[in-house]
Design an enzyme around this catalytic site. Structure first.
Site, PDB file in Angstrom:
ATOM      1  N   LEU A  98       0.856  -1.184   0.000  1.00  0.00           N
ATOM      2  CA  LEU A  98       0.000   0.000   0.000  1.00  0.00           C
ATOM      3  C   LEU A  98       0.897   1.240   0.000  1.00  0.00           C
ATOM      4  O   LEU A  98       1.597   1.508   0.967  1.00  0.00           O
ATOM      5  CB  LEU A  98      -0.920   0.015   1.227  1.00  0.00           C
ATOM      6  N   GLY A  99       0.878   1.964  -1.094  1.00  0.00           N
ATOM      7  CA  GLY A  99       1.728   3.148  -1.213  1.00  0.00           C
ATOM      8  C   GLY A  99       2.925   2.880  -2.097  1.00  0.00           C
ATOM      9  O   GLY A  99       3.573   1.838  -1.987  1.00  0.00           O
ATOM     10  N   GLY A 102       7.938   3.238  -0.606  1.00  0.00           N
ATOM     11  CA  GLY A 102       7.192   2.154  -1.215  1.00  0.00           C
ATOM     12  C   GLY A 102       7.784   1.708  -2.539  1.00  0.00           C
ATOM     13  O   GLY A 102       7.863   0.504  -2.836  1.00  0.00           O
ATOM     14  N   VAL A 110      13.711 -16.760   2.796  1.00  0.00           N
ATOM     15  CA  VAL A 110      12.379 -17.072   3.320  1.00  0.00           C
ATOM     16  C   VAL A 110      12.102 -18.566   3.277  1.00  0.00           C
ATOM     17  O   VAL A 110      11.458 -19.126   4.175  1.00  0.00           O
ATOM     18  CB  VAL A 110      11.302 -16.291   2.529  1.00  0.00           C
ATOM     19  N   GLY A 149      -1.291  -0.760  -4.032  1.00  0.00           N
ATOM     20  CA  GLY A 149      -2.383   0.190  -3.891  1.00  0.00           C
ATOM     21  C   GLY A 149      -1.870   1.612  -3.907  1.00  0.00           C
ATOM     22  O   GLY A 149      -0.947   1.962  -3.163  1.00  0.00           O
ATOM     23  N   ARG A 209      -3.366   7.608  -6.835  1.00  0.00           N
ATOM     24  CA  ARG A 209      -3.573   8.121  -8.194  1.00  0.00           C
ATOM     25  C   ARG A 209      -2.997   7.144  -9.208  1.00  0.00           C
ATOM     26  O   ARG A 209      -1.895   6.615  -9.015  1.00  0.00           O
ATOM     27  CB  ARG A 209      -2.909   9.486  -8.357  1.00  0.00           C
ATOM     28  N   LYS A 259       7.368   8.624  17.921  1.00  0.00           N
ATOM     29  CA  LYS A 259       8.407   7.603  18.064  1.00  0.00           C
ATOM     30  C   LYS A 259       8.735   7.347  19.525  1.00  0.00           C
ATOM     31  O   LYS A 259       8.976   6.198  19.927  1.00  0.00           O
ATOM     32  CB  LYS A 259       9.651   8.038  17.291  1.00  0.00           C
ATOM     33  N   GLY A 308      15.038   8.315   4.517  1.00  0.00           N
ATOM     34  CA  GLY A 308      15.504   8.074   3.157  1.00  0.00           C
ATOM     35  C   GLY A 308      14.892   6.816   2.582  1.00  0.00           C
ATOM     36  O   GLY A 308      14.579   5.871   3.313  1.00  0.00           O
TER      37      GLY A 308
END
Length: 431
Positions: A13-14, A19, A37, A47, A50, A207, A305
């Site tokens: 998402l993003g 992202g 993994v 997602g 725009r 934070k 960053g």
């Protein structure tokens, strides 16, 4: 929760600065990630708000229907890089309810609504990982959550906002004004066009809430954090700190008070040069942890960053994916303790008071008497030569005192004829 031999499927998402880097690494390092993994990691959708071309991103992955992406049955892990509270919170809770693990860097959401997220994750027996929510690439969440879980942490001090650290560093090293240092931070991309969240301490406060929750096994929310930004820091404050052998840092401070309650605050603070946090330069972050058995521990590195933050996110994705392969969930929230929050006025600290007074006999004695009445003990006084207007400058360093007591001293001094102008107050951290 077990997925057999199938790939671990990831919905992102993003697709902003962080992202897009996460998407790139998932594709470019697919072979290595599969080996780590034990199953392939497959990015099945991104997602976005725009529908615009995004260089390097397969357009077939993009969708503006974020809610449907979150609900897809073939998604195992939802990685949230959108930010904000809503609809992000709804997306995460929907994903968790559907049995999906979550990776997020959303410190504001966790600081305000972490209890809802963690409760839902416990009920669904899924993971929530959030290493990138605090201090970018620096591994601090997992050490507090896992490595030090058998120890008793007594304090966590942190420089957790790169923008403010860069500004204050420029004010020290180049003698820049706050306005000039902020403008340079914006030109370099360290500060947003609207820097309020950074310079007013909101980002660091979120934070701090997360760090305190982990360190002290309790729930600390953003509203529990006593917050002060750096917008009032000027060149005189910087010079005063240097005369004392200190630098000014925006310090997140999470400690256990004498009565067992938890004190959590973010304030511009004079930090002695011999303290490990004093040497953190530029846009770097650092977190300094003290515990009963491990002693003093220091974590430092890039605090923001695209690539550094993406590194932390990928670490969480790999960990969550490994757990999916094994059919288990990792350690959840540890919030068994309810010590309460120390009222801000009761928090103890050393202080530096900068006072301009009438340059005549008896004034210093009256200032000292006002402080003694509030049980604020003077550690040192530096008196500079008076000016032509008959005024002298006092730089007063105190021993530990409560914030309420120091505030009472300031209120009294401002009501007298001895003081000209305001009284500037800064906290002083121990070495």
């Amino acid at each position: 929760m077990t997925i057999g031999d199938a790939p671990v499927r990831v919905a992102l998402l993003g697709c902003g600065v962080v992202g897009s880097q996460v998407a790139r690494i998932l594709v470019e390092q697919a072979d290595d990630l599969r080996e780590r993994v034990g199953r392939p990691l497959e990015l099945v959708g991104i997602g976005v708000r725009r529908d615009i071309p995004r260089p390097g991103i397969d357009p077939a992955l993009l969708t503006t229907d974020v809610a449907s992406l979150v609900r897809r049955e073939d998604v195992d892990i939802v990685v949230e890089m959108v930010g904000g509270i809503e609809p992000t919170l709804t997306y995460l809770l929907d994903a968790i309810a559907a049995g999906k693990s979550v990776v997020t860097a959303n410190k504001a959401l966790l600081a305000q609504h972490g209890d809802a997220v963690f409760d839902a994750a416990r009920d669904s027996d899924v993971d929530v990982y959030y290493e990138a929510a605090v201090a970018g690439a620096i591994p601090i969440i997992r050490p507090l959550r896992e490595s030090l879980v058998g120890d008793a942490i007594t304090s966590v001090l942190g420089i957790v906002n790169g923008t403010t650290n860069y500004i204050l560093d420029q004010m020290h090293t180049r003698k820049s004004t706050f306005a000039d240092a902020l403008a340079e931070a914006q030109s370099l991309g360290y500060a947003e066009a609207d820097p309020t969240a950074d310079v007013e301490g909101y980002d660091a406060a979120a934070k701090a809430a997360i760090l305190a929750s982990l360190a002290f096994h309790t729930r600390v929310h953003l509203d529990d954090v006593d917050r002060e930004g750096i917008t009032e820091i000027d060149v005189q404050d910087i010079a005063a700190a240097e005369r004392l052998g200190c630098v000014v840092k925006l310090l997140a401070r999470c400690t256990v008070s004498a009565d067992g309650t938890v004190a959590v605050g973010v304030h511009p603070t004079m930090v002695p040069l011999e303290h490990p946090l004093a040497g953190i330069r530029g846009a770097y972050n650092a977190v300094f942890v003290e515990s009963v058995n491990a002693g003093r521990l220091m974590f430092m590195g890039p605090g923001a960053g695209g690539s550094p933050t993406a590194s932390a996110v990928l670490g969480d994705i790999v960990t969550a994916a490994r757990n999916r392969v094994r059919g288990v969930a990792g350690p959840g929230e540890s919030a068994y303790s309810t010590p309460g929050i120390t009222p801000p006025g009761a928090v103890r600290s050393r202080y530096y008071l900068s006072v301009t007074v009438r340059d005549e006999p008896g004034v210093l004695a009256r200032v000292a008497e006002a402080m003694a009445r509030q049980q604020v003990s003077i550690a040192a006084v530096r008196q500079e030569q008076g000016d032509e207007g008959g005024r002298a400058h006092l730089g007063i360093t105190t021993h530990e005192a409560t914030h309420d007591a120091v505030r009472a001293v300031v209120t009294h001094l401002m009501s007298t004829d001895d003081v000209h102008g305001g009284v500037r107050v800064l906290r002083v951290e121990g070495a």
